[in-house]
Scaffold this active site. Structure first.
Site: not given
Ligand code: PGA
Length: 240
Positions: A201, A8, A170, A95, A97
């Site tokens: 996660s 990220k 997350g 993704h 996000e």
């Molecule tokens: P995370 O993120 O392992 O921190 O939950 C995974 C991702 O967004 O690809």
């Protein structure tokens, strides 16, 4: 099995030193031959990371790209050919996000086509929000993301799907095993002969549960991938 690190918007040049541990581990790890390791750093680190991982098992991916394969007037954008030029082999697309900040299924579809045309591979992320899960429209949501995202996409062997429930990213919360098995099967039925990874996660604590889910072809790891010890631990435990 795929182990994909999604850094990220984290990391500078000094962060790259953490790769030494991982490279060393991969040299001695007996199952190394069976696994694919892909690091997706921020764009600023693609080239320096590429140089660090030469002669190792690690391949490099980008976290997003523009939907055009030619140069153009698009301030702030990077196209897949430019990513390829600096050593990327994969691009994460779709993704959550980026979906949250306005990326549509249609735009993701254009990006997927551009990436494949460039000769790179796609890590295609899909997943439902907590609201969609509560409304019990997970499958409907994934169906739409898949059918528009992969519309008229050929060479699907250059794509892996990462199922990432948005409510799991997350948060430390992972899906119930039965739900996960079901959803992964659903995706594999919808898109034949495709690898499906799980993301959300993933950490050294829950990997012992996740590895029992046999239809998962690997993991997309965010937070835990920034710590080489955790990343190595996840790989080790998957095979223990
Ligand atoms: P995370 O993120 O392992 O921190 O939950 C995974 C991702 O967004 O690809």
């Amino acid at each position: 099995m795929y182990f994909i690190a999604n850094w990220k918007m984290f990391g500078g040049l000094s962060t790259l030193n953490s790769l030494k541990k991982v490279i060393k581990f991969l040299k001695i790890f007996k199952k190394s031959k069976n696994i694919k390791i892909i690091y997706c750093p921020p764009s600023t680190l693609i080239r320096p990371m590429f140089k660090k991982v030469i002669n190792s098992k690690i391949q490099i991916g980008a976290q997003n790209c523009h939907e055009s394969i030619t140069y153009g007037a698009s301030t702030g954008s990077i196209n897949p050919m430019m990513l390829k030029n600096v050593g990327a082999k994969y691009v994460i697309l779709g993704h959550s996000e980026n979906r949250e900040s306005g990326e549509t299924d249609k735009l993701i579809n254009s990006k997927i086509k551009a990436v494949i045309k460039s000769g790179l591979k796609v890590i295609f992320c899909i997943g439902e929000t907590i609201g969609q899960k509560r409304k019990k429209i997970t499958k409907k949501t994934l169906s739409k993301q898949i059918s528009i995202g992969l519309q008229n996409v050929k060479r699907r062997k250059n794509i892996v799907i990462a199922y990432e429930p948005v409510w799991s990213i997350g948060t430390g919360v992972i899906p119930k095993p039965d739900d996960l098995i079901n959803t992964i099967n659903f995706i594999k039925k919808k898109v034949r002969n495709i690898k499906v990874l799980y993301g959300g996660s993933v950490n050294p604590k829950n990997i012992n549960k996740l590895k029992l889910i046999k239809n998962i072809d690997g993991f997309l790891i965010g937070g835990a991938s920034q710590d080489p010890k955790k990343f190595i631990d996840i790989i080790k435990k998957t095979y223990n």
